[in-house]
Motif scaffolding. Structure first.
Motif, PDB file in Angstrom:
ATOM      1  N   LEU A 177      12.032  24.457  -7.321  1.00  0.00           N
ATOM      2  CA  LEU A 177      10.837  23.689  -7.664  1.00  0.00           C
ATOM      3  C   LEU A 177       9.653  24.199  -6.853  1.00  0.00           C
ATOM      4  O   LEU A 177       9.687  24.233  -5.625  1.00  0.00           O
ATOM      5  N   THR A 178       8.625  24.608  -7.543  1.00  0.00           N
ATOM      6  CA  THR A 178       7.434  25.162  -6.867  1.00  0.00           C
ATOM      7  C   THR A 178       6.190  24.313  -7.107  1.00  0.00           C
ATOM      8  O   THR A 178       5.096  24.698  -6.703  1.00  0.00           O
ATOM      9  N   ASP A 179       6.362  23.147  -7.751  1.00  0.00           N
ATOM     10  CA  ASP A 179       5.196  22.340  -8.115  1.00  0.00           C
ATOM     11  C   ASP A 179       4.368  21.920  -6.913  1.00  0.00           C
ATOM     12  O   ASP A 179       3.145  21.781  -7.007  1.00  0.00           O
ATOM     13  N   HIS A 180       5.042  21.700  -5.774  1.00  0.00           N
ATOM     14  CA  HIS A 180       4.326  21.193  -4.599  1.00  0.00           C
ATOM     15  C   HIS A 180       4.038  22.279  -3.568  1.00  0.00           C
ATOM     16  O   HIS A 180       3.674  21.974  -2.434  1.00  0.00           O
ATOM     17  N   LEU A 181       4.195  23.538  -3.956  1.00  0.00           N
ATOM     18  CA  LEU A 181       3.919  24.636  -3.038  1.00  0.00           C
ATOM     19  C   LEU A 181       2.530  25.192  -3.282  1.00  0.00           C
ATOM     20  O   LEU A 181       2.090  25.329  -4.424  1.00  0.00           O
ATOM     21  N   GLU A 182       1.838  25.494  -2.202  1.00  0.00           N
ATOM     22  CA  GLU A 182       0.503  26.089  -2.277  1.00  0.00           C
ATOM     23  C   GLU A 182       0.520  27.427  -1.575  1.00  0.00           C
ATOM     24  O   GLU A 182       1.075  27.556  -0.477  1.00  0.00           O
ATOM     25  N   ALA A 183      -0.101  28.409  -2.176  1.00  0.00           N
ATOM     26  CA  ALA A 183      -0.209  29.712  -1.522  1.00  0.00           C
ATOM     27  C   ALA A 183      -1.105  29.592  -0.300  1.00  0.00           C
ATOM     28  O   ALA A 183      -2.087  28.828  -0.314  1.00  0.00           O
ATOM     29  N   PRO A 184      -0.794  30.282   0.787  1.00  0.00           N
ATOM     30  CA  PRO A 184      -1.651  30.192   1.988  1.00  0.00           C
ATOM     31  C   PRO A 184      -3.036  30.747   1.731  1.00  0.00           C
ATOM     32  O   PRO A 184      -3.220  31.692   0.952  1.00  0.00           O
ATOM     33  N   LEU A 185      -4.020  30.138   2.387  1.00  0.00           N
ATOM     34  CA  LEU A 185      -5.393  30.612   2.267  1.00  0.00           C
ATOM     35  C   LEU A 185      -5.585  31.878   3.085  1.00  0.00           C
ATOM     36  O   LEU A 185      -4.881  32.096   4.083  1.00  0.00           O
ATOM     37  N   PRO A 186      -6.527  32.730   2.700  1.00  0.00           N
ATOM     38  CA  PRO A 186      -6.868  33.878   3.551  1.00  0.00           C
ATOM     39  C   PRO A 186      -7.359  33.383   4.910  1.00  0.00           C
ATOM     40  O   PRO A 186      -7.877  32.257   5.021  1.00  0.00           O
ATOM     41  N   PRO A 187      -7.182  34.171   5.978  1.00  0.00           N
ATOM     42  CA  PRO A 187      -7.583  33.726   7.323  1.00  0.00           C
ATOM     43  C   PRO A 187      -9.014  33.218   7.414  1.00  0.00           C
ATOM     44  O   PRO A 187      -9.284  32.220   8.095  1.00  0.00           O
ATOM     45  N   GLU A 188      -9.946  33.888   6.725  1.00  0.00           N
ATOM     46  CA  GLU A 188     -11.350  33.461   6.820  1.00  0.00           C
ATOM     47  C   GLU A 188     -11.575  32.101   6.177  1.00  0.00           C
ATOM     48  O   GLU A 188     -12.471  31.355   6.566  1.00  0.00           O
ATOM     49  N   GLU A 189     -10.728  31.749   5.198  1.00  0.00           N
ATOM     50  CA  GLU A 189     -10.850  30.442   4.571  1.00  0.00           C
ATOM     51  C   GLU A 189     -10.113  29.366   5.362  1.00  0.00           C
ATOM     52  O   GLU A 189     -10.588  28.240   5.514  1.00  0.00           O
ATOM     53  N   SER A 190      -8.925  29.712   5.868  1.00  0.00           N
ATOM     54  CA  SER A 190      -8.145  28.714   6.610  1.00  0.00           C
ATOM     55  C   SER A 190      -8.863  28.283   7.886  1.00  0.00           C
ATOM     56  O   SER A 190      -8.687  27.159   8.366  1.00  0.00           O
ATOM     57  N   ALA A 191      -9.674  29.176   8.459  1.00  0.00           N
ATOM     58  CA  ALA A 191     -10.402  28.826   9.681  1.00  0.00           C
ATOM     59  C   ALA A 191     -11.415  27.716   9.436  1.00  0.00           C
ATOM     60  O   ALA A 191     -11.846  27.039  10.372  1.00  0.00           O
TER      61      ALA A 191
END
Length: 257
Positions: free
Chosen positions: A38-52
């Motif tokens: 099940l992948t419905d609740h998985l989110e791809a990680p944000l790029p470092p510049e966005e996650s900051a």
């Protein structure tokens, strides 16, 4: 502590049982050829510049981890507590529903430090924390009982720099090093009797002293006498204390590549 097979056999029989005596085939579990993922609740990680840019939302009892400074070259600190033998981690950092809800909030949980022994400890520690911190003195088996790290972490937040005792319980001794607290023992246990709460202890050239050997000279300025004290720290623990604790030590290693 038993194997999963023994635990399952014991659950069937109601007593510790050797699973080989159950006269049954060993269970074999086969992985499905097409597992359902099940992948419905998985989110791809944000790029470092966005996650900051993401702001973490913390609950009221979640506080940032304290930033502990390295061991200074000279300690001149008062003894805030003198205790006896077998001081437990429950006496250092109480457990229970009154305290544990604040375990992720170090400033708040530190308010309960040693309050079973001395309810004034927290306030007195805060008064001298920024002036260099303080020491505690105890007898044999200091830190026995639970291995909870908060029994070292919370006093360190309050400025505990040195614990001088006749002997340590092993796990608490390790936790003290993890948070940059210098753990020392009396070379002569009779010296314990000559130190009182309120005395000012002085350790000169502390950084060099703990690197050069296991014997140190500690001066009691209030009573104009000196004591031979010892540490049993490994080189790794010495390096940790010099830097302010395990986390600082690891950060430097990671940054160095």
């Amino acid at each position: 502590l038993v194997s999963p097979e023994t635990a399952a056999a014991a659950a069937l029989t109601g007593e510790i049982t050797d699973p080989r005596t159950l006269d049954m085939e060993y269970p074999r579990v086969e992985e499905p050829e097409n597992p359902v993922i099940l992948t419905d609740h998985l989110e791809a990680p944000l790029p470092p510049e966005e996650s900051a840019k993401v702001e973490l939302v913390k609950g009221p009892n979640i506080a940032s981890f304290p930033d502990f400074d390295p061991l200074p070259d000279r300690l001149e600190i008062p003894v805030l507590l003198k205790m006896g033998d077998d001081i437990s981690t429950d006496e250092i950092m109480p457990a229970g529903t009154r305290v544990l809800p604040f375990r992720s909030n170090i400033p708040k949980i530190s308010e309960f430090c040693f309050d079973i022994l001395d309810p004034t400890y927290h306030d007195r520690a805060m008064e001298v924390r920024d002036a260099g911190g303080h020491a505690v003195v105890a007898g044999d088996n200091y830190g026995q009982g639970s291995s909870r790290e908060h029994a070292a972490l919370a006093p360190r937040f309050l400025g505990l720099r040195l614990a001088l005792v006749k002997s340590f319980a092993r796990i608490h001794w390790q936790n003290l090093a993890n948070f940059g607290i210098l753990a020392l023992t009396f070379a002569d246990d009779h010296d314990y009797d000559s130190i009182q709460a309120g005395d000012v202890l002085v350790l000169e050239n502390a950084r060099a002293a703990i690197q050069q050997g296991r014997e140190l000279e500690l001066r009691n300025r209030s009573r104009d006498r000196s004591y031979q004290v010892q540490h049993t720290l490994s080189q790794r623990q010495v390096d940790m204390i010099l830097r302010g604790g395990l986390l600082k030590w690891m950060q430097e290693r990671l940054q160095a590549g």
